[in-house]
Write an enzyme that holds these catalytic residues in place. Structure first.
Site, PDB file in Angstrom:
ATOM      1  CE  LYS A  39       4.417 -21.442 -19.490  1.00 60.76           C
ATOM      2  NZ  LYS A  39       3.903 -21.562 -20.863  1.00 60.76           N
ATOM      3  CG  ASN A  40       2.330 -17.798 -20.452  1.00 65.96           C
ATOM      4  OD1 ASN A  40       3.042 -18.725 -20.821  1.00 65.96           O
ATOM      5  ND2 ASN A  40       1.103 -17.989 -19.959  1.00 65.96           N
ATOM      6  CB  CYS A 133      -1.505 -29.033 -27.180  1.00 65.45           C
ATOM      7  SG  CYS A 133      -2.393 -27.829 -26.223  1.00 65.45           S
ATOM      8  CG  ASP A 326      -2.338 -20.880 -17.676  1.00 68.43           C
ATOM      9  OD1 ASP A 326      -2.959 -21.684 -18.383  1.00 68.43           O
ATOM     10  OD2 ASP A 326      -1.541 -20.037 -18.154  1.00 68.43           O
TER      11      ASP A 326
HETATM   12  C1  UD1 Z   1      -2.100 -18.046 -23.466  1.00 68.39           C
HETATM   13  C2  UD1 Z   1      -1.135 -18.617 -22.465  1.00 68.39           C
HETATM   14  C3  UD1 Z   1      -1.745 -19.815 -21.755  1.00 68.39           C
HETATM   15  C4  UD1 Z   1      -3.093 -19.442 -21.152  1.00 68.39           C
HETATM   16  C5  UD1 Z   1      -3.998 -18.801 -22.194  1.00 68.39           C
HETATM   17  C6  UD1 Z   1      -5.305 -18.272 -21.608  1.00 68.39           C
HETATM   18  C7  UD1 Z   1       0.999 -18.109 -23.489  1.00 68.39           C
HETATM   19  C8  UD1 Z   1       2.252 -18.619 -24.097  1.00 68.39           C
HETATM   20  N1  UD1 Z   1       0.071 -19.013 -23.151  1.00 68.39           N
HETATM   21  O1  UD1 Z   1      -2.317 -19.069 -24.445  1.00 68.39           O
HETATM   22  O2  UD1 Z   1      -0.841 -20.225 -20.715  1.00 68.39           O
HETATM   23  O3  UD1 Z   1      -3.718 -20.615 -20.658  1.00 68.39           O
HETATM   24  O4  UD1 Z   1      -3.328 -17.686 -22.811  1.00 68.39           O
HETATM   25  O5  UD1 Z   1      -5.062 -17.376 -20.594  1.00 68.39           O
HETATM   26  O6  UD1 Z   1       0.864 -16.916 -23.262  1.00 68.39           O
HETATM   27  N2  UD1 Z   1      -8.716 -19.139 -29.682  1.00 68.39           N
HETATM   28  C9  UD1 Z   1      -9.399 -19.238 -30.859  1.00 68.39           C
HETATM   29  N3  UD1 Z   1      -8.818 -18.739 -31.994  1.00 68.39           N
HETATM   30  C10 UD1 Z   1      -7.587 -18.146 -31.990  1.00 68.39           C
HETATM   31  C11 UD1 Z   1      -6.903 -18.029 -30.762  1.00 68.39           C
HETATM   32  C12 UD1 Z   1      -7.493 -18.541 -29.620  1.00 68.39           C
HETATM   33  O7  UD1 Z   1     -10.505 -19.773 -30.910  1.00 68.39           O
HETATM   34  O8  UD1 Z   1      -7.132 -17.704 -33.057  1.00 68.39           O
HETATM   35  C13 UD1 Z   1      -9.317 -19.704 -28.447  1.00 68.39           C
HETATM   36  C14 UD1 Z   1      -8.487 -20.874 -27.881  1.00 68.39           C
HETATM   37  O9  UD1 Z   1      -8.794 -22.081 -28.516  1.00 68.39           O
HETATM   38  C15 UD1 Z   1      -8.907 -20.876 -26.446  1.00 68.39           C
HETATM   39  C16 UD1 Z   1      -9.154 -19.388 -26.170  1.00 68.39           C
HETATM   40  O10 UD1 Z   1      -9.283 -18.737 -27.423  1.00 68.39           O
HETATM   41  O11 UD1 Z   1     -10.101 -21.584 -26.301  1.00 68.39           O
HETATM   42  C17 UD1 Z   1      -8.029 -18.732 -25.386  1.00 68.39           C
HETATM   43  O12 UD1 Z   1      -6.846 -18.863 -26.113  1.00 68.39           O
HETATM   44  P1  UD1 Z   1      -5.685 -17.779 -26.048  1.00 68.39           P
HETATM   45  O13 UD1 Z   1      -6.076 -16.664 -25.144  1.00 68.39           O
HETATM   46  O14 UD1 Z   1      -5.320 -17.436 -27.454  1.00 68.39           O
HETATM   47  O15 UD1 Z   1      -4.528 -18.612 -25.386  1.00 68.39           O
HETATM   48  P2  UD1 Z   1      -3.025 -18.689 -25.835  1.00 68.39           P
HETATM   49  O16 UD1 Z   1      -2.548 -17.342 -26.265  1.00 68.39           O
HETATM   50  O17 UD1 Z   1      -2.833 -19.841 -26.736  1.00 68.39           O
END
Ligand code: UD1
Length: 454
Positions: A39-40, A133, A326
């Site tokens: 999916k991701n 979310c 996940d």
């Molecule tokens: C992606 C996955 C999700 C998975 C996650 C961690 C997709 C569509 N989703 O989500 O299924 O659970 O990786 O493996 O690929 N953060 C910040 N600032 C930012 C970006 C992130 O503080 O600008 C923090 C988030 O709040 C979180 C952490 O970093 O606490 C990890 O987030 P991130 O790795 O960015 O997850 P996603 O890409 O949203």
């Protein structure tokens, strides 16, 4: 054009669906589960196809509610696409809109990373802030700071991120970017933006997840120059344009992990294929720590042979190659039935322990202290009515239902359908008593499981 919209029965107001999964627990599983494309990866690779003005053909694309929403967003941007089975053809030769629609982006947080390809292709992008979310705040400041370092002018007005290439430059400029946290989404946004930038971009402390590598490989197939994906430092040498490509998405390691954990909780020998065992390294280590044996029967197949009693463990979620957030909820369902006390520390998302309440309603003994769950193993869970509050929480409750005494009714299926293709059919095929029916409260009918195979 074929539309994903017609192929998904739950598209219309899925939140309001009155369907539920009924699971009759206590039946062993046997056989092999076919694993869909990730999916991701599929979501981000589909967004990445906007970088190229030619036809792209993407294979092993799962049919999921999240992909349906992505398809709707692409259509609203004027991008042409068709999906036949698991093959997605995209043509982004003409992008008529640089603004992604708020309602759809709000539903699909992953769509925020469209900002990278839109900005790189058009020099301008407007994408709504994803907002919080069920599992946490989901900020995007790392994406934005990286784009600013590459010469984007970014302003946030009324919840919409407006980005354009500043000055009289026509392309983003290569930059050296250090991510404070190895964010998967930010790494992906910046890879996409950098492919068409002028000069070299270096992303340090990059996410190393297999889905990041998959995106980089797809971009390379389109002619991008990217090195180091899968390590902490990714170097991208920008090119003026990308070309047509055919690409196959990697197998979904989270789906595979979920089914291996289904084998563990039902004490069943179960195989999953196709998988890349390397992508599941942290999961395999954890399953072995629980006492299960894991065999690689072929280069792309894993088989679990669980013990009759799971050993209690202490574990924390971590970026790849650590244990993935996940799969945290699904692992907790197994630990709820292990011998002794376990601890799970959720280090990635701040609000990802909501399944604890529902597992406790099934008879688990779990307490939460800040980001830690202390799980005292019990000998039996009992089926009852439960509600999945997010995608992986729903999967965890379904696994708990497979092992519980009696019938579990799981509601909130729009979460499950976001990320698992044919979830109950795959479980039925290996012998689970599971069916999707109209909510019993509304139908007034008692569950009947005799019609199921297995
Ligand atoms: C992606 C996955 C999700 C998975 C996650 C961690 C997709 C569509 N989703 O989500 O299924 O659970 O990786 O493996 O690929 N953060 C910040 N600032 C930012 C970006 C992130 O503080 O600008 C923090 C988030 O709040 C979180 C952490 O970093 O606490 C990890 O987030 P991130 O790795 O960015 O997850 P996603 O890409 O949203």
């Amino acid at each position: 054009m074929t539309s994903l919209l017609n192929s998904h029965s739950l598209l219309i107001a899925p939140e309001k669906s009155n369907l539920e999964l009924q699971i009759l627990g206590g039946y062993p599983l046997q056989g092999e589960v076919r694993i869909s494309g990730a999916k991701n990866s599929a979501l981000v690779v589909t967004a990445g196809a906007l970088l190229c003005p030619d036809d792209c053909c993407i294979r092993h694309v799962p049919s999921l509610l999240d992909m349906t929403w992505m398809g709707q967003i692409l259509s609203s941007l004027g991008v042409k696409w068709e999906k036949h089975g698991d093959v997605l053809d995209i043509n982004a030769s003409h992008i008529s809109q640089s603004a992604a629609p708020s309602e759809l982006v709000g539903r699909l947080r992953a769509s925020f990373f469209l900002i990278g390809p839109l900005l790189a292709r058009l020099g301008v992008a407007q994408v709504p802030l994803p907002g919080g979310c069920a599992i946490g705040a989901r900020p995007v400041e790392l994406h934005i700071r990286g784009l600013q370092a590459m010469g984007a002018d970014v302003q946030i007005k009324q919840g919409i991120v407006h980005a354009c290439i500043s000055g009289n430059k026509r392309r983003l400029q290569g930059a050296r970017i250090y991510l404070d946290f190895p964010s998967v989404g930010a790494t992906e946004t910046l890879i996409m933006a950098a492919t068409l930038a002028e000069g070299e971009t270096m992303i340090q402390n990059a996410a190393q997840e297999p889905e990041v590598v998959d995106l980089a490989n797809f971009c390379r197939t389109m002619g991008a120059k990217i090195q180091g994906a899968g390590t902490k430092t990714i170097a991208i040498s920008g090119v003026p344009s990308l070309h047509s490509a055919e690409y196959s998405i990697i197998p979904d390691r989270i789906e595979a992990g979920t089914f291996l954990l289904a084998g563990a909780i039902t004490h069943s020998q179960l195989s999953v294929a196709p998988v890349n065992p390397q992508h599941l390294i942290g999961v395999i280590d954890t399953l072995r720590a629980l006492g299960a044996a894991i065999f690689a029967d072929a280069s792309n197949r894993l088989r679990i042979v669980p013990k009759q009693q799971h050993v209690a463990i202490a574990i924390e979620t971590a970026p790849y190659p650590g244990f993935p957030t996940d799969l945290q909820a699904q692992l907790m369902a197994i630990l709820a039935l292990s011998q002794g006390s376990s601890i799970i520390s959720e280090t990635i998302f701040e609000n990802r322990l909501q399944h604890v309440t529902e597992l406790n309603r099934m008879g688990a003994d779990i307490r939460v202290r800040r980001s830690h769950a202390i799980i005292r193993g019990v000998s039996q869970l009992t089926g009852t009515e439960v509600v999945g509050t997010d995608l992986r929480a729903s999967a965890a409750l379904a696994l708990a239902g497979l092992a519980a005494d009696g019938i579990t009714s799981l509601k909130g299926l729009h979460h499950l359908d976001r990320g698992y293709e044919n979830f109950e059919q795959k479980l039925q095929q290996v012998g689970a008593k599971i069916q999707r029916v109209q909510s019993q409260a509304e139908s007034g009918k008692e569950p009947v499981f005799s019609t199921l195979h297995g």
